[in-house]
Design a protein around this motif. Structure first.
Motif, PDB file in Angstrom:
ATOM      1  N   SER A   1      -1.119   1.091 -10.120  1.00  0.00           N
ATOM      2  CA  SER A   1      -1.237   1.999 -10.193  1.00  0.00           C
ATOM      3  C   SER A   1      -0.309   2.477  -8.767  1.00  0.00           C
ATOM      4  O   SER A   1      -0.330   2.095  -7.397  1.00  0.00           O
ATOM      5  CB  SER A   1      -1.782   3.045 -10.954  1.00  0.00           C
ATOM      6  N   TYR A   2       0.938   3.797  -8.844  1.00  0.00           N
ATOM      7  CA  TYR A   2       1.960   4.306  -7.798  1.00  0.00           C
ATOM      8  C   TYR A   2       1.495   5.239  -8.297  1.00  0.00           C
ATOM      9  O   TYR A   2       2.108   5.126  -8.889  1.00  0.00           O
ATOM     10  CB  TYR A   2       2.540   3.171  -7.279  1.00  0.00           C
ATOM     11  N   ARG A   3       2.263   6.766  -6.903  1.00  0.00           N
ATOM     12  CA  ARG A   3       2.754   7.288  -7.208  1.00  0.00           C
ATOM     13  C   ARG A   3       4.385   7.969  -6.951  1.00  0.00           C
ATOM     14  O   ARG A   3       4.013   6.904  -4.981  1.00  0.00           O
ATOM     15  CB  ARG A   3       1.560   8.625  -6.768  1.00  0.00           C
ATOM     16  N   LEU A   4       4.580   8.380  -7.073  1.00  0.00           N
ATOM     17  CA  LEU A   4       6.521   7.876  -6.770  1.00  0.00           C
ATOM     18  C   LEU A   4       6.340   9.767  -6.511  1.00  0.00           C
ATOM     19  O   LEU A   4       6.253  10.400  -7.362  1.00  0.00           O
ATOM     20  CB  LEU A   4       6.964   7.359  -7.875  1.00  0.00           C
ATOM     21  N   ASP A   5       7.255   9.921  -5.765  1.00  0.00           N
ATOM     22  CA  ASP A   5       7.409  11.235  -5.075  1.00  0.00           C
ATOM     23  C   ASP A   5       8.918  10.890  -4.325  1.00  0.00           C
ATOM     24  O   ASP A   5       9.216  10.544  -3.606  1.00  0.00           O
ATOM     25  CB  ASP A   5       6.811  11.940  -4.034  1.00  0.00           C
ATOM     26  N   LEU A   6      10.303  11.591  -4.962  1.00  0.00           N
ATOM     27  CA  LEU A   6      11.316  11.409  -5.029  1.00  0.00           C
ATOM     28  C   LEU A   6      11.908  12.197  -4.744  1.00  0.00           C
ATOM     29  O   LEU A   6      11.395  13.621  -5.336  1.00  0.00           O
ATOM     30  CB  LEU A   6      12.020  10.566  -6.153  1.00  0.00           C
ATOM     31  N   SER A   7      12.682  12.697  -3.979  1.00  0.00           N
ATOM     32  CA  SER A   7      13.777  14.484  -4.002  1.00  0.00           C
ATOM     33  C   SER A   7      14.859  14.201  -2.881  1.00  0.00           C
ATOM     34  O   SER A   7      14.866  13.327  -2.123  1.00  0.00           O
ATOM     35  CB  SER A   7      12.826  15.112  -2.812  1.00  0.00           C
ATOM     36  N   ALA A   8      16.218  14.386  -3.457  1.00  0.00           N
ATOM     37  CA  ALA A   8      17.475  14.262  -3.124  1.00  0.00           C
ATOM     38  C   ALA A   8      18.094  15.832  -2.660  1.00  0.00           C
ATOM     39  O   ALA A   8      17.497  16.752  -3.581  1.00  0.00           O
ATOM     40  CB  ALA A   8      18.146  13.528  -3.817  1.00  0.00           C
ATOM     41  N   GLN A   9      18.700  15.928  -1.900  1.00  0.00           N
ATOM     42  CA  GLN A   9      19.991  17.013  -1.648  1.00  0.00           C
ATOM     43  C   GLN A   9      20.799  16.908  -1.664  1.00  0.00           C
ATOM     44  O   GLN A   9      21.471  15.837  -1.282  1.00  0.00           O
ATOM     45  CB  GLN A   9      19.393  18.253  -0.452  1.00  0.00           C
ATOM     46  N   GLY A  10      21.808  18.061  -1.548  1.00  0.00           N
ATOM     47  CA  GLY A  10      23.280  17.579  -1.532  1.00  0.00           C
ATOM     48  C   GLY A  10      24.148  16.545  -2.372  1.00  0.00           C
ATOM     49  O   GLY A  10      24.396  15.889  -1.867  1.00  0.00           O
TER      50      GLY A  10
ATOM     51  N   THR B   1      -2.471   3.588  -5.462  1.00  0.00           N
ATOM     52  CA  THR B   1      -3.507   4.906  -5.929  1.00  0.00           C
ATOM     53  C   THR B   1      -4.711   4.121  -6.476  1.00  0.00           C
ATOM     54  O   THR B   1      -5.347   3.836  -6.314  1.00  0.00           O
ATOM     55  CB  THR B   1      -3.159   6.075  -7.076  1.00  0.00           C
ATOM     56  N   GLU B   2      -4.675   2.760  -7.275  1.00  0.00           N
ATOM     57  CA  GLU B   2      -5.299   1.345  -7.444  1.00  0.00           C
ATOM     58  C   GLU B   2      -4.085   0.206  -7.448  1.00  0.00           C
ATOM     59  O   GLU B   2      -3.501   0.162  -7.110  1.00  0.00           O
ATOM     60  CB  GLU B   2      -5.688   2.470  -8.914  1.00  0.00           C
ATOM     61  N   ALA B   3      -5.316  -1.023  -8.177  1.00  0.00           N
ATOM     62  CA  ALA B   3      -4.601  -2.003  -7.682  1.00  0.00           C
ATOM     63  C   ALA B   3      -2.731  -2.128  -8.251  1.00  0.00           C
ATOM     64  O   ALA B   3      -1.794  -3.011  -7.646  1.00  0.00           O
ATOM     65  CB  ALA B   3      -5.284  -2.900  -8.656  1.00  0.00           C
TER      66      ALA B   3
ATOM     67  N   SER C   1       1.100  -1.156   0.002  1.00  0.00           N
ATOM     68  CA  SER C   1       0.094   0.147  -0.322  1.00  0.00           C
ATOM     69  C   SER C   1       0.974   1.088   0.329  1.00  0.00           C
ATOM     70  O   SER C   1       0.415   1.999  -0.609  1.00  0.00           O
ATOM     71  CB  SER C   1      -1.184   0.288   1.011  1.00  0.00           C
ATOM     72  N   MET C   2       1.850   1.184   0.770  1.00  0.00           N
ATOM     73  CA  MET C   2       3.295   2.115   1.024  1.00  0.00           C
ATOM     74  C   MET C   2       4.335   1.832   0.937  1.00  0.00           C
ATOM     75  O   MET C   2       4.575   0.780   2.145  1.00  0.00           O
ATOM     76  CB  MET C   2       2.772   2.735   1.760  1.00  0.00           C
ATOM     77  N   ALA C   3       5.497   2.629   0.383  1.00  0.00           N
ATOM     78  CA  ALA C   3       6.846   2.663   0.661  1.00  0.00           C
ATOM     79  C   ALA C   3       7.659   3.513   1.122  1.00  0.00           C
ATOM     80  O   ALA C   3       7.313   4.266  -0.198  1.00  0.00           O
ATOM     81  CB  ALA C   3       7.632   1.349  -0.386  1.00  0.00           C
ATOM     82  N   ALA C   4       8.427   3.676   1.491  1.00  0.00           N
ATOM     83  CA  ALA C   4       9.407   4.961   2.120  1.00  0.00           C
ATOM     84  C   ALA C   4      10.444   3.980   2.738  1.00  0.00           C
ATOM     85  O   ALA C   4      10.535   3.856   3.106  1.00  0.00           O
ATOM     86  CB  ALA C   4       8.185   5.989   2.830  1.00  0.00           C
ATOM     87  N   PHE C   5      11.310   5.150   1.467  1.00  0.00           N
ATOM     88  CA  PHE C   5      12.534   5.065   1.823  1.00  0.00           C
ATOM     89  C   PHE C   5      13.074   6.202   2.214  1.00  0.00           C
ATOM     90  O   PHE C   5      12.882   7.397   1.410  1.00  0.00           O
ATOM     91  CB  PHE C   5      13.436   4.092   0.631  1.00  0.00           C
ATOM     92  N   SER C   6      14.110   6.626   3.234  1.00  0.00           N
ATOM     93  CA  SER C   6      14.906   7.362   3.224  1.00  0.00           C
ATOM     94  C   SER C   6      16.620   7.471   3.951  1.00  0.00           C
ATOM     95  O   SER C   6      16.815   6.132   4.197  1.00  0.00           O
ATOM     96  CB  SER C   6      14.615   8.234   4.671  1.00  0.00           C
ATOM     97  N   VAL C   7      17.235   8.095   3.210  1.00  0.00           N
ATOM     98  CA  VAL C   7      18.543   8.091   3.828  1.00  0.00           C
ATOM     99  C   VAL C   7      19.465   9.908   4.837  1.00  0.00           C
ATOM    100  O   VAL C   7      18.947  10.132   3.209  1.00  0.00           O
ATOM    101  CB  VAL C   7      19.685   7.391   2.794  1.00  0.00           C
TER     102      VAL C   7
ATOM    103  N   ASP D   1       3.842   8.715 -11.864  1.00  0.00           N
ATOM    104  CA  ASP D   1       2.701   8.199 -11.445  1.00  0.00           C
ATOM    105  C   ASP D   1       3.086   6.625 -12.142  1.00  0.00           C
ATOM    106  O   ASP D   1       3.959   6.605 -13.685  1.00  0.00           O
ATOM    107  CB  ASP D   1       0.903   7.946 -12.549  1.00  0.00           C
ATOM    108  N   LEU D   2       3.392   5.164 -11.639  1.00  0.00           N
ATOM    109  CA  LEU D   2       3.881   4.511 -12.316  1.00  0.00           C
ATOM    110  C   LEU D   2       3.166   3.233 -12.378  1.00  0.00           C
ATOM    111  O   LEU D   2       2.608   2.719 -11.327  1.00  0.00           O
ATOM    112  CB  LEU D   2       4.874   3.640 -11.343  1.00  0.00           C
TER     113      LEU D   2
END
Length: 316
Positions: free
Chosen positions: A160-169, A156-158, A126-132, A198-199
């Motif tokens: 389909s997924y929404r990807l939010d990715l951000s990186a700094q430095g 978002t659906e069976a 349902s949700m996956a989050a990653f941070s480093v 959207d994937l």
């Protein structure tokens, strides 16, 4: 009073039984779930953490990509879920691990790497989050250092997924930095980069089945901020029958002259081609300004700008 005491004892016994049965199921079926994918191997430890959590370790984790070009080796990952939320799993990765790409080994060190995974009753993600944070690569391969990176994948659906990715430095590897910016015209680090898309996969992502293959990606916005080079973009790519990706990508630049200078300084354009490219880019810019939008065609994962082949997308 006796009734309350009996109810407390009964509730504690039921909860202890629930924890013991759940821990047994994790110990029994965890290795079977790992065996579902031939590209993942690890040794699972015992389950502990009674009564507030389920906690276990994966030792000597090895993960390989579908084409076996990329590999990841981790000495230990600690998995934990609250007893009252067993479907929300948190993973903490050991500070040192190794990434392999086409036979090249890269040692990674980071101060904090965590993953959170939420699954439904059918073990679908349902949700996956990653941070480093504060990650360093030795030797640097593309990137030498990352201050922080955060990614979230939300169903978002069976399929389909929404990807939010951000990186700094982002600090480029020295070899890549010398190629892209031999005159040191840009800052040492890429201040910010992001991708929002959207994937769509050919099936749901789930823990109890092989990894689904990406079928379509719709990029709503991508950003890159590297000194005077500011890039934004959008586009859509679809999986072709050949296995590659087809579609278009649009990139917007605030000042085309910055890109042109980078191509000239890096040697990507010889003097004659540089002059022609300058005339072309200038003619495509907004009237009276330097902002420009370039549209690239993608066929079989090969990126082209008109008749010019620019490169190939990595396998997805």
């Amino acid at each position: 009073m006796r009734l309350i005491l009996k109810l407390c004892i009964l509730g504690s016994a039921i909860f202890a039984g629930y924890w013991a049965i759940s821990a047994h199921l994790i110990t029994r079926y965890g290795p079977d779930m790992l065996a579902q994918s031939p590209r993942i191997a690890a040794q699972q430890g015992h389950v502990h953490g009674f009564p507030l959590a389920f906690r276990t370790e994966l030792e000597n984790l090895h993960v390989q990509s579908r084409d076996l070009a990329i590999g990841w080796q981790v000495p230990r990952i600690t998995l934990e879920a609250a007893s009252y939320l067993p479907n929300r799993i948190q993973a903490t990765v050991s500070p040192q691990h190794r990434l392999s790409y086409l036979g090249t080994h890269i040692d990674l060190t980071q101060e904090g790497m965590q993953t959170e995974l939420v699954v439904d009753h059918l073990l679908r993600v349902s949700m996956a989050a990653f941070s480093v944070s504060s990650a360093t690569a030795t030797p640097g391969f593309f990137l030498r250092e990352i201050s922080s990176l955060n990614a979230t994948l939300q169903s978002t659906e069976a399929e389909s997924y929404r990807l939010d990715l951000s990186a700094q430095g982002l600090h480029l590897a020295p070899e890549l930095r010398r190629i892209l910016d031999p005159m040191d015209s840009h800052p040492e680090q890429i201040t910010h980069s992001a991708l929002y898309a959207d994937l769509v996969f050919d099936g749901p992502l789930a823990l109890n089945r092989p990894t689904a293959q990406l079928r379509q990606i719709t990029i709503h916005d991508m950003q890159l901020d590297w000194g005077a080079l500011t890039v934004s973009g959008h586009g859509q790519l679809q999986r072709a029958e050949s296995g590659g990706l087809d579609g278009t990508l649009s990139l917007g630049l605030q000042d085309w002259r910055v890109l042109h200078a980078m191509l000239v300084q890096s040697g990507a354009l010889d003097p004659d081609a540089a002059m022609m490219a300058g005339f072309f880019l200038g003619s495509q810019a907004e009237p009276g300004g330097t902002a420009i939008e370039l549209v690239f065609n993608v066929t079989g994962s090969v990126i082209a700008f008109g008749p010019f082949i620019l490169g190939q997308l990595p396998p997805l």
